[in-house]
Design a protein around this motif. Structure first.
Motif, PDB file in Angstrom:
ATOM      1  N   UNK A   1       0.834  -1.205   0.000  1.00 18.86           N
ATOM      2  CA  UNK A   1       0.000   0.000   0.000  1.00 18.86           C
ATOM      3  C   UNK A   1       0.866   1.251   0.000  1.00 18.86           C
ATOM      4  N   UNK A   2       1.894   1.267   0.824  1.00 19.21           N
ATOM      5  CA  UNK A   2       2.779   2.428   0.877  1.00 19.21           C
ATOM      6  C   UNK A   2       3.502   2.635  -0.446  1.00 19.21           C
ATOM      7  N   UNK A   3       3.900   1.553  -1.091  1.00 21.11           N
ATOM      8  CA  UNK A   3       4.558   1.670  -2.395  1.00 21.11           C
ATOM      9  C   UNK A   3       3.603   2.277  -3.420  1.00 21.11           C
ATOM     10  N   UNK A   4       2.370   1.820  -3.426  1.00 21.63           N
ATOM     11  CA  UNK A   4       1.394   2.364  -4.373  1.00 21.63           C
ATOM     12  C   UNK A   4       1.068   3.829  -4.075  1.00 21.63           C
ATOM     13  N   UNK A   5       1.095   4.197  -2.804  1.00 22.84           N
ATOM     14  CA  UNK A   5       0.817   5.599  -2.456  1.00 22.84           C
ATOM     15  C   UNK A   5       1.880   6.530  -3.017  1.00 22.84           C
ATOM     16  N   UNK A   6       3.109   6.044  -3.146  1.00 24.34           N
ATOM     17  CA  UNK A   6       4.148   6.889  -3.742  1.00 24.34           C
ATOM     18  C   UNK A   6       3.847   7.196  -5.203  1.00 24.34           C
ATOM     19  N   UNK A   7       3.002   6.397  -5.822  1.00 20.30           N
ATOM     20  CA  UNK A   7       2.629   6.625  -7.221  1.00 20.30           C
ATOM     21  C   UNK A   7       1.384   7.485  -7.342  1.00 20.30           C
ATOM     22  N   UNK A   8       0.374   7.211  -6.520  1.00 18.29           N
ATOM     23  CA  UNK A   8      -0.911   7.878  -6.695  1.00 18.29           C
ATOM     24  C   UNK A   8      -0.963   9.244  -6.033  1.00 18.29           C
ATOM     25  N   UNK A   9      -0.241   9.445  -4.925  1.00 14.84           N
ATOM     26  CA  UNK A   9      -0.345  10.706  -4.189  1.00 14.84           C
ATOM     27  C   UNK A   9       0.120  11.904  -5.007  1.00 14.84           C
ATOM     28  N   UNK A  10       1.282  11.862  -5.677  1.00 16.64           N
ATOM     29  CA  UNK A  10       1.701  13.053  -6.443  1.00 16.64           C
ATOM     30  C   UNK A  10       0.702  13.466  -7.512  1.00 16.64           C
ATOM     31  N   UNK A  11       0.191  12.504  -8.290  1.00 14.95           N
ATOM     32  CA  UNK A  11      -0.770  12.856  -9.336  1.00 14.95           C
ATOM     33  C   UNK A  11      -2.071  13.374  -8.738  1.00 14.95           C
ATOM     34  N   UNK A  12      -2.591  12.687  -7.720  1.00 18.70           N
ATOM     35  CA  UNK A  12      -3.862  13.103  -7.130  1.00 18.70           C
ATOM     36  C   UNK A  12      -3.732  14.444  -6.421  1.00 18.70           C
ATOM     37  N   UNK A  13      -2.557  14.735  -5.860  1.00 19.35           N
ATOM     38  CA  UNK A  13      -2.358  16.041  -5.220  1.00 19.35           C
ATOM     39  C   UNK A  13      -2.461  17.159  -6.250  1.00 19.35           C
ATOM     40  N   UNK A  14      -1.856  16.974  -7.421  1.00 25.09           N
ATOM     41  CA  UNK A  14      -1.976  17.960  -8.500  1.00 25.09           C
ATOM     42  C   UNK A  14      -3.429  18.078  -8.953  1.00 25.09           C
ATOM     43  N   UNK A  15      -4.085  16.956  -9.106  1.00 20.09           N
ATOM     44  CA  UNK A  15      -5.482  16.963  -9.545  1.00 20.09           C
ATOM     45  C   UNK A  15      -6.368  17.715  -8.563  1.00 20.09           C
ATOM     46  N   UNK A  16      -6.250  17.419  -7.284  1.00 21.37           N
ATOM     47  CA  UNK A  16      -7.109  18.040  -6.289  1.00 21.37           C
ATOM     48  C   UNK A  16      -6.727  19.486  -6.040  1.00 21.37           C
ATOM     49  N   UNK A  17      -5.450  19.819  -6.190  1.00 21.92           N
ATOM     50  CA  UNK A  17      -5.054  21.215  -6.065  1.00 21.92           C
ATOM     51  C   UNK A  17      -5.779  22.061  -7.106  1.00 21.92           C
ATOM     52  N   UNK A  18      -5.826  21.587  -8.341  1.00 22.78           N
ATOM     53  CA  UNK A  18      -6.562  22.308  -9.380  1.00 22.78           C
ATOM     54  C   UNK A  18      -8.035  22.390  -9.085  1.00 22.78           C
ATOM     55  N   UNK A  19      -8.598  21.351  -8.464  1.00 23.85           N
ATOM     56  CA  UNK A  19     -10.026  21.395  -8.143  1.00 23.85           C
ATOM     57  C   UNK A  19     -10.302  22.334  -6.981  1.00 23.85           C
ATOM     58  N   UNK A  20      -9.438  22.337  -5.958  1.00 23.45           N
ATOM     59  CA  UNK A  20      -9.623  23.262  -4.833  1.00 23.45           C
ATOM     60  C   UNK A  20      -9.489  24.716  -5.287  1.00 23.45           C
ATOM     61  N   UNK A  21      -8.698  24.960  -6.322  1.00 23.63           N
ATOM     62  CA  UNK A  21      -8.568  26.329  -6.835  1.00 23.63           C
ATOM     63  C   UNK A  21      -9.892  26.862  -7.377  1.00 23.63           C
ATOM     64  N   UNK A  22     -10.775  25.969  -7.804  1.00 17.21           N
ATOM     65  CA  UNK A  22     -12.057  26.404  -8.355  1.00 17.21           C
ATOM     66  C   UNK A  22     -13.087  26.722  -7.271  1.00 17.21           C
ATOM     67  N   UNK A  23     -12.805  26.361  -6.026  1.00 17.20           N
ATOM     68  CA  UNK A  23     -13.723  26.643  -4.919  1.00 17.20           C
ATOM     69  C   UNK A  23     -13.407  28.034  -4.374  1.00 17.20           C
TER      70      UNK A  23
END
Length: 306
Positions: free
Chosen positions: A172-194
């Motif tokens: 799980x920790x290994x997979x988080x190193x892959x998904x967290x960076x992309x999802x952080x960018x994705x959600x940062x862009x979404x939070x900017x719209x709020x």
């Protein structure tokens, strides 16, 4: 209702009862409205595209009904001898349910931890102006530039030192190193719209920064969270390289690794692979059904601001 003037009625021309009756009977096409022929063509294209998209799935299901491992070479012969023997063999004589348990624990764990970390990270970068916040996001992207083969050796050493080899938490920790960076960018862009005024309203009402995030921002960010969850789920569900390296016990294989057991150096049981692939698609389809309401909104809204 359209208010366009019929072509028969022109300025300066007397309007007779016959012209008025004809203008009422003749439908007026709205500007920009498609014609019946255009609608027919567009529907035809959509039907053809849908059939093309569904054909591989239907073909996989068809091959899974062939009882012999070489039936894929002669698919026409499957029609006369269809059976569910492949499914019964996979469910009764393989470690399918062990693979199911491992896959669900790893994928749901990766989804939960990945979405929590990436949402807090994206919100912090979107709202807070700490030193180096822009460079921090670029560092997250930089971590995705290294090939899997380069990362595998140091990760294996780290997990070995932490005694996390062949454990759910380690993968799980290994997979988080892959998904967290992309999802952080994705959600940062979404939070900017709020609107930022929502955060200010939360502070006026006495909420802490975390309370504002949890009670006001997260409910508005459901579409973005759905996309992040779907991406995390699919990444962990279909990954092979890390799972085959860090999970040593055959009872802890994920589905993606378990499929490889049907292929050996001298044999390939493609009928069992097809049946297992159909069974594997069920959890993904169920998860997609749960998040599909917010998926389209989240995919489009996150890219409106940078």
């Amino acid at each position: 209702m359209s208010t366009a003037t019929p072509p028969e009625i022109k300025p300066g021309r007397p309007v007779t009862p016959q012209i008025l009756a004809n203008s009422r009977l003749r439908p007026v096409r709205r500007r920009g409205a498609s014609t019946p022929a255009a609608r027919l063509v567009s529907h035809g294209i959509l039907i053809v595209a849908s059939l093309i998209a569904l054909f591989p799935v239907a073909w996989l299901v068809y091959l899974s009904l062939g009882p012999d491992k070489d039936d894929y070479l002669h698919p026409g012969a499957i029609w006369g001898k269809m059976s569910l023997t492949n499914y019964s063999f996979v469910l009764q004589h393989t470690q399918f349910f062990d693979w199911l348990l491992t896959t669900m624990v790893v994928t749901l764990g990766t989804t939960a931890i990945g979405v929590i970390i990436s949402s807090t990270t994206g919100y912090a970068v979107s709202r807070m102006r700490f030193p180096g916040y822009k460079k921090f996001m670029w560092v997250l992207l930089l971590t995705q530039m290294f090939p899997v083969a380069v990362l595998m050796v140091p990760m294996y050493q780290i997990l070995s030192d932490l005694q996390l080899i062949d454990t759910y938490l380690g993968l799980i920790l290994v997979y988080c190193t892959t998904v967290v960076p992309y999802c952080a960018w994705l959600l940062k862009g979404y939070f900017d719209t709020i609107p930022f005024e929502i955060d200010e309203a939360g502070r006026v009402d006495g909420l802490t920064p975390f309370g504002t995030f949890a009670r006001l921002i997260l409910p508005l960010a459901k579409p973005g969270l759905a996309v992040a969850a779907f991406y995390s789920f699919l990444t962990a569900f279909g990954e092979v390289a890390f799972a085959s390296t860090f999970m040593l016990s055959d009872t802890k294989y994920t589905f993606a690794v378990g499929l490889q057991t049907f292929v050996s150096e001298h044999d390939a049981q493609r009928n069992l692979m097809a049946a297992t692939a159909v069974l594997i698609a069920i959890p993904v389809s169920a998860f997609f059904y749960l998040v599909q309401k917010n998926l389209v909104t989240g995919l489009t809204a996150g890219g409106t601001k940078g």
